[in-house]
Design a protein around this motif. Sequence first.
Motif, PDB file in Angstrom:
ATOM      1  N   LEU A   1     -41.315 -33.570 -36.715  1.00 34.10           N
ATOM      2  CA  LEU A   1     -40.423 -34.585 -36.150  1.00 34.10           C
ATOM      3  C   LEU A   1     -39.010 -34.138 -36.469  1.00 34.10           C
ATOM      4  CD1 LEU A   1     -39.813 -37.350 -34.865  1.00 34.10           C
ATOM      5  CD2 LEU A   1     -40.129 -38.373 -37.130  1.00 34.10           C
ATOM      6  N   LYS A   2     -38.282 -33.681 -35.460  1.00 30.61           N
ATOM      7  CA  LYS A   2     -36.999 -33.033 -35.687  1.00 30.61           C
ATOM      8  C   LYS A   2     -35.837 -33.837 -35.119  1.00 30.61           C
ATOM      9  CE  LYS A   2     -38.775 -29.374 -37.653  1.00 30.61           C
ATOM     10  NZ  LYS A   2     -38.541 -29.110 -39.097  1.00 30.61           N
ATOM     11  N   ASN A   3     -34.688 -33.663 -35.759  1.00 29.35           N
ATOM     12  CA  ASN A   3     -33.461 -34.260 -35.256  1.00 29.35           C
ATOM     13  C   ASN A   3     -32.961 -33.431 -34.079  1.00 29.35           C
ATOM     14  OD1 ASN A   3     -30.222 -34.183 -35.357  1.00 29.35           O
ATOM     15  ND2 ASN A   3     -30.959 -36.195 -35.959  1.00 29.35           N
ATOM     16  N   LEU A   4     -32.695 -34.097 -32.955  1.00 27.50           N
ATOM     17  CA  LEU A   4     -32.188 -33.405 -31.769  1.00 27.50           C
ATOM     18  C   LEU A   4     -30.674 -33.338 -31.782  1.00 27.50           C
ATOM     19  CD1 LEU A   4     -32.883 -32.045 -29.096  1.00 27.50           C
ATOM     20  CD2 LEU A   4     -32.979 -34.299 -28.027  1.00 27.50           C
ATOM     21  N   GLY A   5     -30.032 -34.332 -32.391  1.00 29.37           N
ATOM     22  CA  GLY A   5     -28.583 -34.327 -32.455  1.00 29.37           C
ATOM     23  C   GLY A   5     -28.026 -35.722 -32.630  1.00 29.37           C
TER      24      GLY A   5
ATOM     25  N   GLU B   1     -20.162 -35.476 -41.087  1.00 34.24           N
ATOM     26  CA  GLU B   1     -20.664 -34.132 -40.842  1.00 34.24           C
ATOM     27  C   GLU B   1     -20.883 -33.371 -42.145  1.00 34.24           C
ATOM     28  OE1 GLU B   1     -18.388 -32.131 -37.821  1.00 34.24           O
ATOM     29  OE2 GLU B   1     -18.786 -33.699 -36.335  1.00 34.24           O
ATOM     30  N   ALA B   2     -20.082 -33.673 -43.163  1.00 32.16           N
ATOM     31  CA  ALA B   2     -20.334 -33.092 -44.489  1.00 32.16           C
ATOM     32  C   ALA B   2     -21.667 -33.604 -45.033  1.00 32.16           C
ATOM     33  CB  ALA B   2     -19.198 -33.439 -45.443  1.00 32.16           C
ATOM     34  N   TYR B   3     -21.960 -34.884 -44.775  1.00 39.07           N
ATOM     35  CA  TYR B   3     -23.236 -35.461 -45.214  1.00 39.07           C
ATOM     36  C   TYR B   3     -24.404 -34.811 -44.479  1.00 39.07           C
ATOM     37  CZ  TYR B   3     -26.956 -38.830 -46.074  1.00 39.07           C
ATOM     38  OH  TYR B   3     -28.147 -39.406 -46.431  1.00 39.07           O
ATOM     39  N   PHE B   4     -24.219 -34.505 -43.203  1.00 36.28           N
ATOM     40  CA  PHE B   4     -25.276 -33.838 -42.441  1.00 36.28           C
ATOM     41  C   PHE B   4     -25.722 -32.564 -43.150  1.00 36.28           C
ATOM     42  CE2 PHE B   4     -23.565 -35.511 -38.098  1.00 36.28           C
ATOM     43  CZ  PHE B   4     -24.089 -36.756 -38.377  1.00 36.28           C
ATOM     44  N   THR B   5     -24.758 -31.716 -43.473  1.00 39.44           N
ATOM     45  CA  THR B   5     -25.085 -30.392 -44.014  1.00 39.44           C
ATOM     46  C   THR B   5     -25.408 -30.427 -45.504  1.00 39.44           C
ATOM     47  OG1 THR B   5     -22.713 -29.966 -44.320  1.00 39.44           O
ATOM     48  CG2 THR B   5     -23.720 -29.188 -42.286  1.00 39.44           C
TER      49      THR B   5
ATOM     50  N   SER C   1     -34.535 -30.710 -41.166  1.00 41.34           N
ATOM     51  CA  SER C   1     -34.136 -30.374 -39.803  1.00 41.34           C
ATOM     52  C   SER C   1     -32.630 -30.177 -39.748  1.00 41.34           C
ATOM     53  CB  SER C   1     -34.543 -31.515 -38.854  1.00 41.34           C
ATOM     54  OG  SER C   1     -34.112 -31.257 -37.532  1.00 41.34           O
ATOM     55  N   LYS C   2     -32.188 -29.335 -38.842  1.00 38.83           N
ATOM     56  CA  LYS C   2     -30.763 -29.242 -38.567  1.00 38.83           C
ATOM     57  C   LYS C   2     -30.263 -30.564 -38.012  1.00 38.83           C
ATOM     58  CE  LYS C   2     -29.200 -24.986 -39.359  1.00 38.83           C
ATOM     59  NZ  LYS C   2     -28.019 -24.759 -40.233  1.00 38.83           N
ATOM     60  N   VAL C   3     -29.091 -30.998 -38.441  1.00 33.18           N
ATOM     61  CA  VAL C   3     -28.487 -32.226 -37.916  1.00 33.18           C
ATOM     62  C   VAL C   3     -27.111 -31.857 -37.397  1.00 33.18           C
ATOM     63  CG1 VAL C   3     -27.797 -34.599 -38.389  1.00 33.18           C
ATOM     64  CG2 VAL C   3     -29.751 -33.597 -39.619  1.00 33.18           C
ATOM     65  N   ARG C   4     -26.985 -31.830 -36.077  1.00 37.35           N
ATOM     66  CA  ARG C   4     -25.738 -31.368 -35.456  1.00 37.35           C
ATOM     67  C   ARG C   4     -25.209 -32.402 -34.466  1.00 37.35           C
ATOM     68  NH1 ARG C   4     -27.513 -26.069 -32.498  1.00 37.35           N
ATOM     69  NH2 ARG C   4     -29.390 -27.324 -32.172  1.00 37.35           N
ATOM     70  N   PRO C   5     -23.912 -32.667 -34.523  1.00 35.14           N
ATOM     71  CA  PRO C   5     -23.334 -33.520 -33.478  1.00 35.14           C
ATOM     72  C   PRO C   5     -23.280 -32.757 -32.162  1.00 35.14           C
ATOM     73  CG  PRO C   5     -21.600 -32.630 -34.872  1.00 35.14           C
ATOM     74  CD  PRO C   5     -22.898 -32.202 -35.499  1.00 35.14           C
ATOM     75  N   PHE C   6     -23.384 -33.489 -31.064  1.00 29.91           N
ATOM     76  CA  PHE C   6     -23.189 -32.880 -29.751  1.00 29.91           C
ATOM     77  C   PHE C   6     -21.701 -32.707 -29.491  1.00 29.91           C
ATOM     78  CE2 PHE C   6     -27.384 -34.838 -29.238  1.00 29.91           C
ATOM     79  CZ  PHE C   6     -28.097 -33.774 -28.692  1.00 29.91           C
ATOM     80  N   ASP C   7     -21.353 -31.704 -28.711  1.00 28.08           N
ATOM     81  CA  ASP C   7     -19.951 -31.505 -28.341  1.00 28.08           C
ATOM     82  C   ASP C   7     -19.479 -32.631 -27.420  1.00 28.08           C
ATOM     83  OD1 ASP C   7     -19.770 -29.118 -29.773  1.00 28.08           O
ATOM     84  OD2 ASP C   7     -20.447 -27.913 -28.070  1.00 28.08           O
ATOM     85  N   THR C   8     -20.366 -33.147 -26.594  1.00 33.01           N
ATOM     86  CA  THR C   8     -20.020 -34.215 -25.659  1.00 33.01           C
ATOM     87  C   THR C   8     -19.874 -35.533 -26.404  1.00 33.01           C
ATOM     88  OG1 THR C   8     -21.310 -33.097 -23.933  1.00 33.01           O
ATOM     89  CG2 THR C   8     -20.677 -35.393 -23.536  1.00 33.01           C
ATOM     90  N   VAL C   9     -18.729 -36.181 -26.254  1.00 32.19           N
ATOM     91  CA  VAL C   9     -18.494 -37.485 -26.886  1.00 32.19           C
ATOM     92  C   VAL C   9     -18.092 -38.481 -25.795  1.00 32.19           C
ATOM     93  CG1 VAL C   9     -17.801 -36.408 -29.062  1.00 32.19           C
ATOM     94  CG2 VAL C   9     -16.039 -37.025 -27.380  1.00 32.19           C
TER      95      VAL C   9
END
Length: 303
Positions: A203-207, A234-238, A247-255
């Motif tokens: 079960l992975k994070n998509l973004g 974003e610091a908390y993500f990494t 899982s990788k946790v990345r914000p999408f470029d699209t806002v």
Amino acid sequence: MTATIISILNMKGGVGKTTVTTNISVELFNRNKRVLVIDVDPQFNSTQTLMKFFEKKLDTYFDLRDEDKTLARVFKSTNQSRGIGNSKTVATKASEASIIHTLSSNSLGGVLDIIPGDMGLIVDITDAASDKFRSFIKKNHLKDNYDYILIDCPPTWGQLTSVALSTSDYYLIPTNLDEFSTIGITLLAELLSDKVNSVDKPLKNLGVVYMFLKQNTAEDGIARDQKRFRNDIEAYFTDTMEKLVDSKVRPFDTVFYSDNYLITKSALYFDETIEKHRPDYKQKVCDLVDEIQNRLSEGSSKK
């Protein structure tokens, strides 16, 4: 064909779950994909939004509800049906498969179906809900019939959200950039950690999608007073969240930005009046779906 199942969730309300779910579903349909939306939120906002867009009214929804053709049927412990919102007994019992309602289809193979939500979901959920839900998906071959299954979750962590995640391959998190949202993400990550470790498949994070931001002219698209929240989250993500959820946790470029006109008119940016007023929002949906499909392709290539 094996569907990718994506839950859209956040413990906080008003962050754009319905907006993300409905817009992604319509754009995937426009790309001739077979899409099923499952509205697990008792407020059933995705159901209302999509039915208003495709059918211009909600009369069909009320008919489906009275005929017991909503998601609530899956969780009923007996074959006794009832009209949600009134005391009458429904004479015609609906089969489970009949709760799948087609909103639109095209000659190129694209389909957009929905399993409508229901306020009855507030009270009809039992401990066996997860088994019932997974059984429904398996018996009706839903993963074989669609390219994507999108699940709009409630703005709480409870049995319904747990059920959705238990069947999902990925989860996507819409969020605002403010103090409360930052705290909410940390709480959500801890709960997701338990869920990730309890399911028998990845079960992975998509973004993470930043929603309803302040309008600004900054090069990175983030207003000055929201940058610190972006940096913190974003610091908390990494530093923490990726370890918790494996899982990788990345914000999408699209806002997406806040616009009172859009909020008061509709959550669906494909609405012709909104498209005329803000055509850039429809393009943003296209950009977000491009990012989603690229990430899914990346995930497939690593398997």
